[in-house]
Scaffold this motif. Sequence first.
Motif, PDB file in Angstrom:
ATOM      1  N   ILE A 117       0.701  -1.306   0.085  1.00 33.00           N
ATOM      2  CA  ILE A 117      -0.010  -0.064   0.113  1.00 33.00           C
ATOM      3  C   ILE A 117       0.980   1.175  -0.075  1.00 33.00           C
ATOM      4  O   ILE A 117       1.863   1.273   0.829  1.00 33.00           O
ATOM      5  N   VAL A 118       0.724   2.093  -0.913  1.00 36.87           N
ATOM      6  CA  VAL A 118       1.613   3.321  -1.039  1.00 36.87           C
ATOM      7  C   VAL A 118       0.578   4.550  -0.303  1.00 36.87           C
ATOM      8  O   VAL A 118      -0.619   4.830  -0.726  1.00 36.87           O
ATOM      9  N   THR A 119       1.173   5.126   0.823  1.00 37.39           N
ATOM     10  CA  THR A 119       0.499   6.471   1.556  1.00 37.39           C
ATOM     11  C   THR A 119       1.000   7.552   1.141  1.00 37.39           C
ATOM     12  O   THR A 119       1.651   8.209   2.056  1.00 37.39           O
ATOM     13  N   ARG A 211       0.211  -6.843  -6.940  1.00 37.92           N
ATOM     14  CA  ARG A 211       0.889  -5.224  -7.112  1.00 37.92           C
ATOM     15  C   ARG A 211      -0.267  -4.306  -6.959  1.00 37.92           C
ATOM     16  O   ARG A 211      -0.334  -3.302  -7.689  1.00 37.92           O
ATOM     17  N   PRO A 212      -1.018  -4.443  -5.711  1.00 35.98           N
ATOM     18  CA  PRO A 212      -1.794  -3.502  -5.371  1.00 35.98           C
ATOM     19  C   PRO A 212      -0.934  -2.228  -4.884  1.00 35.98           C
ATOM     20  O   PRO A 212       0.203  -2.005  -4.406  1.00 35.98           O
ATOM     21  N   SER A 213      -1.534  -1.092  -5.328  1.00 38.72           N
ATOM     22  CA  SER A 213      -0.766   0.320  -5.011  1.00 38.72           C
ATOM     23  C   SER A 213      -1.933   1.341  -4.996  1.00 38.72           C
ATOM     24  O   SER A 213      -2.696   1.832  -5.960  1.00 38.72           O
ATOM     25  N   VAL A 214      -2.174   2.115  -3.786  1.00 42.54           N
ATOM     26  CA  VAL A 214      -3.153   3.199  -3.565  1.00 42.54           C
ATOM     27  C   VAL A 214      -2.687   3.982  -2.506  1.00 42.54           C
ATOM     28  O   VAL A 214      -2.052   3.749  -1.715  1.00 42.54           O
ATOM     29  N   SER A 215      -2.854   5.375  -2.706  1.00 43.80           N
ATOM     30  CA  SER A 215      -2.774   6.369  -1.573  1.00 43.80           C
ATOM     31  C   SER A 215      -4.041   6.513  -0.878  1.00 43.80           C
ATOM     32  O   SER A 215      -5.154   6.864  -1.517  1.00 43.80           O
ATOM     33  N   SER A 240       8.168   6.848  -2.268  1.00 47.25           N
ATOM     34  CA  SER A 240       7.214   5.670  -2.285  1.00 47.25           C
ATOM     35  C   SER A 240       6.655   5.610  -3.623  1.00 47.25           C
ATOM     36  O   SER A 240       6.536   4.670  -4.220  1.00 47.25           O
ATOM     37  N   GLN A 241       6.723   6.872  -4.388  1.00 50.31           N
ATOM     38  CA  GLN A 241       6.128   6.924  -5.610  1.00 50.31           C
ATOM     39  C   GLN A 241       6.952   6.125  -6.631  1.00 50.31           C
ATOM     40  O   GLN A 241       6.860   5.593  -7.635  1.00 50.31           O
ATOM     41  N   VAL A 242       8.318   6.641  -6.386  1.00 49.50           N
ATOM     42  CA  VAL A 242       9.286   6.190  -7.206  1.00 49.50           C
ATOM     43  C   VAL A 242       9.538   4.769  -7.086  1.00 49.50           C
ATOM     44  O   VAL A 242       9.635   3.823  -8.299  1.00 49.50           O
ATOM     45  N   LEU A 243       9.375   4.206  -5.977  1.00 48.91           N
ATOM     46  CA  LEU A 243       9.524   2.689  -5.753  1.00 48.91           C
ATOM     47  C   LEU A 243       8.380   1.847  -6.640  1.00 48.91           C
ATOM     48  O   LEU A 243       8.800   0.850  -6.928  1.00 48.91           O
ATOM     49  N   ASN A 244       7.399   2.374  -6.601  1.00 47.61           N
ATOM     50  CA  ASN A 244       6.210   1.738  -7.371  1.00 47.61           C
ATOM     51  C   ASN A 244       5.939   2.353  -8.558  1.00 47.61           C
ATOM     52  O   ASN A 244       5.082   1.953  -9.593  1.00 47.61           O
TER      53      ASN A 244
END
Length: 286
Positions: A117-119, A211-215, A240-244
Motif C-alpha cells: 500500500i502506498v501512502t 501489485r496493489p498500489s493506492v494512496s 514511495s512513488q518512485v519505488l512503485n
Amino acid sequence: MRIRYRYRDSEKLFDQPGQSVVLGRPRHGIHIDIDLTPDLRVSRPHARISVADGHYWIEDLGSANGTELAGEQIKGRGKLLLEPGQTIRISDTTVTVEIPVTQVGLDGSLDFDDRMIVTAPDERLDIGAMIDAAAPVFEPGQSVDPARAEALALLYELPLQFGEVTELDTLFQTIIERLVTIIPAASRGALLLEDAESRELLLKAHVPVGRPSVSVTLAAQAMATRQGFIWHESTDPSQSQVLNRIRAGMYVPLIWRGRALGAVCVDNSEGGTLFTADDLRLMLAA
C-alpha cells in the motif's frame, strides 16, 4: 484537538476537544478559537481546521493575505485534506496540527506478501481535472467517439454480470478488471471500501495480482469531496512513488444511495500516456 502555533520566538499550544477550530484575530461579533494576535497580518477570522469522517481538514476563510499549506497557497480552494507533519502558514505565524497516524486496513483474504500500500503524501502531486460524482457523466447530445462508445458498452454489461455473481469479492474483482481494460492508460487498479465500524479503508480487489498500489490520502479525498480527479506526479516525486513507478492516476468515490462507501483508483505505473477527462468520466460512469 492539539494545535501548536508559533509567532517569532513565542510558541503556544491549543489543546481542547472539538470538531472545528477557527484561527484569526478576535473582533466583536466574530468567534475565534485560537487568537493569533499580535500577528497583525492575520484576518478575523482567517482559517478553519476541522475533523470530519476521521480526517483533518484546513480551509482559508477568505482572508486578506491567504493561507499556505506545505508551501502552497490554498486561498479560494475550499477544504483541503491535512496530512500529519504538514505545516500551515498564516501570515507570519506557523501552525502544526498533531494528527494521529492511522494505517490502511487490508482485507484478510489477501496474501500478506502481496500487500503493498502506498501512502504517499499528496503535496508532491499535481491534481488535474476534477468532476463532481453527482454531475451527469456525459451531457445529453454529446458526441462519443467509437472507441469510447465501445468502452461504455463494456461498462453497461456489468449489471448483467452482477446478476450472475454471488460472491462480493468476485464482483469487486470484475469491476476493477473491467475498468483497467477499458481505460487505455491504466495498468493497475484497486477498489477500497470503508469498514462500517472501524472506518478504515479495506482493500477489496486489485489488478494485477501481487501489485496493489493506492494512496489512502487520495482515496479519502475522493470520498470526502465526492469528486473524481486525475493526478500526476510533480517533478520531485516522493520515494514511495518512485519505488512503485507511479506516474499518473485517477480516483473516484463509490457512491450508493447518497453515501460514499469507498473509492476506486487506477494508475499508469510505467508512465507515458496521461489520463484524460473522458477517462475520468468513464470511471464515474461505472
